[in-house]
Design an enzyme around this catalytic site. Structure first.
Site, mmCIF file in Angstrom:
data_model
loop_
_atom_site.group_PDB
_atom_site.id
_atom_site.type_symbol
_atom_site.label_atom_id
_atom_site.label_comp_id
_atom_site.label_asym_id
_atom_site.label_seq_id
_atom_site.Cartn_x
_atom_site.Cartn_y
_atom_site.Cartn_z
ATOM 1 C CE LYS A 121 -23.609 -2.653 -12.449
ATOM 2 N NZ LYS A 121 -24.705 -1.860 -11.924
ATOM 3 N N PRO A 161 -10.439 -26.243 -14.966
ATOM 4 C CG PRO A 161 -9.786 -26.129 -12.732
ATOM 5 C CD PRO A 161 -10.223 -25.280 -13.882
ATOM 6 C CG ASN A 173 -24.872 -24.756 -14.258
ATOM 7 O OD1 ASN A 173 -25.540 -25.218 -13.349
ATOM 8 N ND2 ASN A 173 -23.539 -24.796 -14.255
HETATM 9 O O1 C5P Z 1 -18.390 -34.269 -19.423
HETATM 10 P P1 C5P Z 1 -18.116 -33.615 -18.128
HETATM 11 O O2 C5P Z 1 -16.658 -33.372 -17.940
HETATM 12 O O3 C5P Z 1 -18.925 -32.388 -17.914
HETATM 13 O O4 C5P Z 1 -18.532 -34.707 -17.031
HETATM 14 C C1 C5P Z 1 -19.401 -34.470 -15.970
HETATM 15 C C2 C5P Z 1 -18.836 -34.991 -14.685
HETATM 16 O O5 C5P Z 1 -17.564 -34.407 -14.439
HETATM 17 C C3 C5P Z 1 -19.661 -34.635 -13.475
HETATM 18 O O6 C5P Z 1 -19.471 -35.654 -12.496
HETATM 19 C C4 C5P Z 1 -19.063 -33.315 -13.015
HETATM 20 O O7 C5P Z 1 -19.277 -33.071 -11.643
HETATM 21 C C5 C5P Z 1 -17.591 -33.542 -13.315
HETATM 22 N N1 C5P Z 1 -16.867 -32.329 -13.694
HETATM 23 C C6 C5P Z 1 -15.838 -31.865 -12.907
HETATM 24 N N2 C5P Z 1 -15.134 -30.757 -13.282
HETATM 25 C C7 C5P Z 1 -15.397 -30.125 -14.457
HETATM 26 C C8 C5P Z 1 -16.437 -30.580 -15.276
HETATM 27 C C9 C5P Z 1 -17.156 -31.689 -14.861
HETATM 28 O O8 C5P Z 1 -15.596 -32.427 -11.836
HETATM 29 N N3 C5P Z 1 -14.702 -29.065 -14.784
#
Ligand code: C5P
Length: 401
Positions: A290, A308, A211
């Site tokens: 690849k 996770p 992203n």
């Molecule tokens: O809604 P979401 O789960 O994406 O929430 C965003 C927050 O959760 C952010 O602080 C992001 O760093 C954390 N996050 C995480 N692991 C994930 C997804 C999001 O620690 N897999």
């Protein structure tokens, strides 16, 4: 320039060394950031760079002479440092350090240092053998004992053609130490773990799903926490950013790697700030080789499985650190942020609009905690990070380590 910025009053001292040319850049950085920079140079510093250069950059007289007739009562040795909050000597030569150790005051700069009423920071710069010499090492140890702050030195290529310890820090690094000096130490003794940047979920050895997170906000928070006195570990996805000074950085690629690194580091953290834009899904089975253009004639479908939730995991630990989450929304900021804070079970959530934040140098964060919402206003990411750090510090139970 804000009134607060103008109150950062520095005396920048230059002694004789080829690194003096870098101090022109340091003066520029300081002035640009709103510091009031008064310059004092030794006679040998003037052999390397002229006072005119420093005068033009600082916008003030660059002082060189203890007997300067322009100082009305001839009390220059006291007056020029009286209203300063910090003296920074960069470059600091071995000779200058030796003089300060013994309280010698045979020129303007050493006299200002002896008569000072504020902390002294030195950025040593010298040939590696001069630095390694037992006399210099004794002097550096004594200066530390006397409470003198050190910015560097560093090791690396030297102007004399040799390689070793004694190189002056780069102007940006000295600037960072000065910035850190001026920040209130609201997180002294705390250990902070930060995640930052994007993750890359591999499709095959050369492709991945990622992203557009630049990592700037997470890095700014790591920097602000360190400037506030914390010991900081930064778990970072791929970014083009330099590691903030004094921060321990662990590089990862995928969400799973970030999760593993966080699990390992979190027992030693008092505060966890999850800023990373973690991919919610990864490719179920990564191709070992690849994938070739003609391999999948009928088109290509990627099966994705959920990653996770790193913050979710940390927040649910039996003894979790103080957890801060981030939410980048594209609409209905408050509603989504409050819902996310509750869902994650965390005390503090920082929310911003993705279209305002991603990749930008500025941001506009709103904090959500049990008391409601707190607008941080629009500002640079480091300013926003400092406000966030102050908010976290104020929410921590007193004395918790
Ligand atoms: O809604 P979401 O789960 O994406 O929430 C965003 C927050 O959760 C952010 O602080 C992001 O760093 C954390 N996050 C995480 N692991 C994930 C997804 C999001 O620690 N897999």
């Amino acid at each position: 320039m804000t009134a607060k910025m103008a109150s950062k009053r520095i005396l920048l001292g230059l002694t004789g060394g080829i690194a003096a040319y870098k101090s022109a850049q340091l003066a520029r950085l300081l002035v640009k950031s709103g510091y009031d920079v008064r310059v004092a140079m030794t006679e040998s510093a003037c052999r390397f760079i002229t006072p005119v250069t420093l005068q033009a950059l600082s916008g003030q007289t660059a002082w060189t002479d203890l007997w300067d007739a322009r100082i009305p009562d001839n009390m220059g040795h006291i007056e020029l440092s009286r209203d300063r909050e910090l003296i920074v000597v960069a470059p600091a030569s071995a000779n200058f350090m030796a003089k300060v150790v013994h309280g010698l005051a045979d020129d303007l700069l050493t006299t200002l240092c002896l008569a000072r009423d504020c902390p002294l920071m030195v950025a040593p710069a010298m040939n590696r053998q001069m630095w390694d010499n037992p006399a210099t090492q004794r002097n550096a140890a004594q200066l530390r004992k006397d409470g003198v702050l050190f910015a560097g030195p560093d090791s690396g290529d030297q102007a004399c053609g040799e390689t070793g310890m004694g190189r002056m820090l780069e102007p940006e690094e000295i600037f960072e130490e000065i910035e850190a000096f001026f920040q209130p130490k609201v997180l002294a003794g705390r250990r902070v773990l930060v995640t930052a940047g994007p993750t890359v979920e591999p499709i095959d050895p050369v492709r991945g799903i990622t992203n557009s997170s630049s990592g700037k906000m997470g890095y700014a928070i790591a920097r602000a926490a360190r400037q506030a006195g914390a010991q900081v570990t930064l778990v970072s996805g791929p970014t083009a950013l330099a590691t903030p000074a004094g921060v321990a950085r662990i590089d990862v690629q995928s969400a799973q790697q970030m999760f593993d690194a966080v699990k390992k580091a979190v027992p030693a953290a008092d505060i966890f700030i999850a800023v990373a834009a973690v991919a919610d899904y990864r490719v179920a089975s990564q191709a070992k080789q690849k994938i070739k253009k003609g391999d999948r004639k009928a088109g290509m479908t990627l099966e994705l499985v959920e990653n996770p939730d790193i913050l979710g995991y940390v927040a649910k630990l039996p003894k979790p650190p103080f957890c801060v989450g981030f939410a980048a929304e594209t609409e209905k900021l408050a509603a989504h942020a409050m819902e996310k804070r509750a869902k994650k079970g965390i005390p503090l959530l920082a929310a911003n609009l993705a279209q305002h934040a991603l990749g930008a140098d500025d941001n506009e964060i709103t904090l959500f905690d049990a008391k409601g919402e707190h607008l941080l206003g629009r500002g640079s990411k480091i300013d926003q990070a400092r406000k966030l750090v102050a908010h976290v510090a104020a929410m921590l139970p007193r004395g918790k380590r």
